[in-house]
Design a protein around this motif. Sequence first.
Motif, PDB file in Angstrom:
ATOM      1  N   THR A 150      31.545 -19.296 -17.259  1.00 32.80           N
ATOM      2  CA  THR A 150      31.246 -17.985 -16.921  1.00 32.80           C
ATOM      3  C   THR A 150      32.753 -17.156 -16.552  1.00 32.80           C
ATOM      4  O   THR A 150      33.269 -17.718 -15.728  1.00 32.80           O
ATOM      5  CB  THR A 150      30.121 -17.791 -15.838  1.00 32.80           C
ATOM      6  N   TYR A 152      34.502 -13.654 -14.748  1.00 32.15           N
ATOM      7  CA  TYR A 152      33.960 -12.433 -13.980  1.00 32.15           C
ATOM      8  C   TYR A 152      34.860 -11.275 -14.055  1.00 32.15           C
ATOM      9  O   TYR A 152      35.976 -11.535 -13.771  1.00 32.15           O
ATOM     10  CB  TYR A 152      33.519 -12.859 -12.186  1.00 32.15           C
ATOM     11  N   ILE A 161      30.375  -5.611 -11.001  1.00 33.61           N
ATOM     12  CA  ILE A 161      31.009  -6.788 -11.561  1.00 33.61           C
ATOM     13  C   ILE A 161      30.432  -7.255 -12.977  1.00 33.61           C
ATOM     14  O   ILE A 161      29.378  -7.186 -13.011  1.00 33.61           O
ATOM     15  CB  ILE A 161      31.050  -8.110 -10.740  1.00 33.61           C
ATOM     16  N   VAL A 163      29.296  -9.925 -15.770  1.00 34.64           N
ATOM     17  CA  VAL A 163      29.229 -11.156 -15.677  1.00 34.64           C
ATOM     18  C   VAL A 163      29.128 -11.744 -17.194  1.00 34.64           C
ATOM     19  O   VAL A 163      28.174 -11.095 -18.049  1.00 34.64           O
ATOM     20  CB  VAL A 163      28.149 -11.584 -15.134  1.00 34.64           C
ATOM     21  N   VAL A 193      38.303 -11.063  -7.465  1.00 32.34           N
ATOM     22  CA  VAL A 193      37.148 -12.068  -7.479  1.00 32.34           C
ATOM     23  C   VAL A 193      37.552 -13.165  -7.705  1.00 32.34           C
ATOM     24  O   VAL A 193      38.726 -13.518  -8.385  1.00 32.34           O
ATOM     25  CB  VAL A 193      36.219 -11.507  -8.737  1.00 32.34           C
ATOM     26  N   TYR A 202      30.765 -16.982  -6.096  1.00 35.59           N
ATOM     27  CA  TYR A 202      31.778 -16.135  -6.439  1.00 35.59           C
ATOM     28  C   TYR A 202      32.005 -15.215  -5.233  1.00 35.59           C
ATOM     29  O   TYR A 202      30.979 -14.840  -4.460  1.00 35.59           O
ATOM     30  CB  TYR A 202      32.154 -15.799  -7.854  1.00 35.59           C
ATOM     31  N   ASN A 227      23.392 -14.382  -9.480  1.00 38.52           N
ATOM     32  CA  ASN A 227      24.251 -13.355  -8.962  1.00 38.52           C
ATOM     33  C   ASN A 227      23.668 -12.668  -7.699  1.00 38.52           C
ATOM     34  O   ASN A 227      23.659 -11.595  -7.678  1.00 38.52           O
ATOM     35  CB  ASN A 227      24.301 -12.416 -10.232  1.00 38.52           C
TER      36      ASN A 227
END
Length: 507
Positions: A150, A152, A161, A163, A193, A202, A227
């Motif tokens: 993943t 960001y 943001i 993803v 980030v 995160y 998230n």
Amino acid sequence: MRRLSGLSKVTAVLIATLGLIAGVAISASATPVLVSTIPAGDNPTNVALSSDGSRLYVMSESSKQLQYFDTSTNTVTATYTLSSITDRRITYIVLSPDGTKLYAAGEPTDTTQPSTIYVIDISGSTPVIRSTITTGRQVAGLAITPNGQTLYAANEKSGTISVINTVTNTVTATVEVTSTTDPSKKLMSPWRVTVSPNGQYYFVAFSAYAGLAPGYSGYASLKVSDNTVVSQTEFGLYPSPGAQPYGLAITSDGQFLYVSSTVSGATANSWIKKIAINPNGSFGSVATTANVPNTPADIALSADNSQLFVTTRAAGSKFMVYPTSTMSSPTVLTLPGVQWETMIAPSKQTSSHFAYVGAGGALWFSSPTITNFYLVGEYLGPNNQVLNETTGTAFSSAALTASGLSGTVTYSISPGLPSGLSFNSATGVISGTVTCALPTSSYTISGSDGTSTAVATVSLTVTGSDCSSAALANTGIHGAPLTLSAASLLIIGALAAFGARRLARKK
């Protein structure tokens, strides 16, 4: 019925045990220096270091040149112009954990349009753009999970943001963080980030941007799994946001998050906070707040978490190094050229205190184009030597030069060298002749002035005469002869007989 198995496994365990490497203690209060100014492309703001520290990737902001630097010599080994990138500038880069891909965020000439992330394959002899990903406007920061699955993207001018699934190279979610002070508004402009070392959370720093007003500045913690927001801290409502969080750095154990706030001309809101992170990803108490007069921007930790490197976000050239134990009395260096939104790539060596620092800013200020970046810190050079030698041929490594240390420097090496090689404690040189082939081995050289220590690594491989198969029964560690006395043979025989009797009784 049990049968006796090979006793040679004991030999393997013994050899592995003798190969353990001792740790090296480092002083966090040493004075880093500007080690070298390294030529590069136009405005080399973006720097990223490979996981083994052997290669530095430098992406020029305006010329879109990608350069490979050999960190053992700090020289460019290859330069590639990515002509298919037509964006105004490259704003950020990040490496995949396995080192096979480089993600680069491009800002279009028309800044009202979305940004593009370029997926660059760097596993082959030349870099190849494999895919492009459309995100929000002006990506100010990128981060990737430890498993590499993943990515960001902090979209500064969209307030979101992105993803991204790195397997499919698609945006799977677009995240906004709602204000807890006023749920009708949100945290405004994400700049940086970062991801926790365990890959579960995160963290995002939100600054202020007039185009997204009204909204709040602050910082937040979110779950990687879904998230959702775990914890958030807010400051003022734009146009009086007070603090404007910008940079982020998390310790290697995930216990503390450092956040920088940058407000030109407002010392009270220009700070770096050290914030405890709870096991559930929420924010604990603020352990330390350091007021910083030089508008701190990007921040990064040394590998052992003892030093915090800081760049400035103004038309100055300040670079600061804080001891994290106190977060006070930083070393302040003046670097030639303009520093603006530049990246920091700290050494990957646990006991090292140096970093590569990007340089640039010509697109923001009326200043000349910068064509170099910097190596700053406590440094032994060459820092990462690779020796490929042949049995029966004499060789020596390069003599070391210490920067950031004072007075007489004494060198030591760990682990011990194989038979036939010697180490010079005054120069840091390995020399001699090896008679038997050796697999690739890594050695850590430490240079100390009595107060502070810097380290370098040497990777040694010796090919040629193979002594192991012909003389396995009478060969010791690193090809040194293994001599057994008559008494030793009697003891070994007795132990073997005793073991056989014990096994026979259990049949």
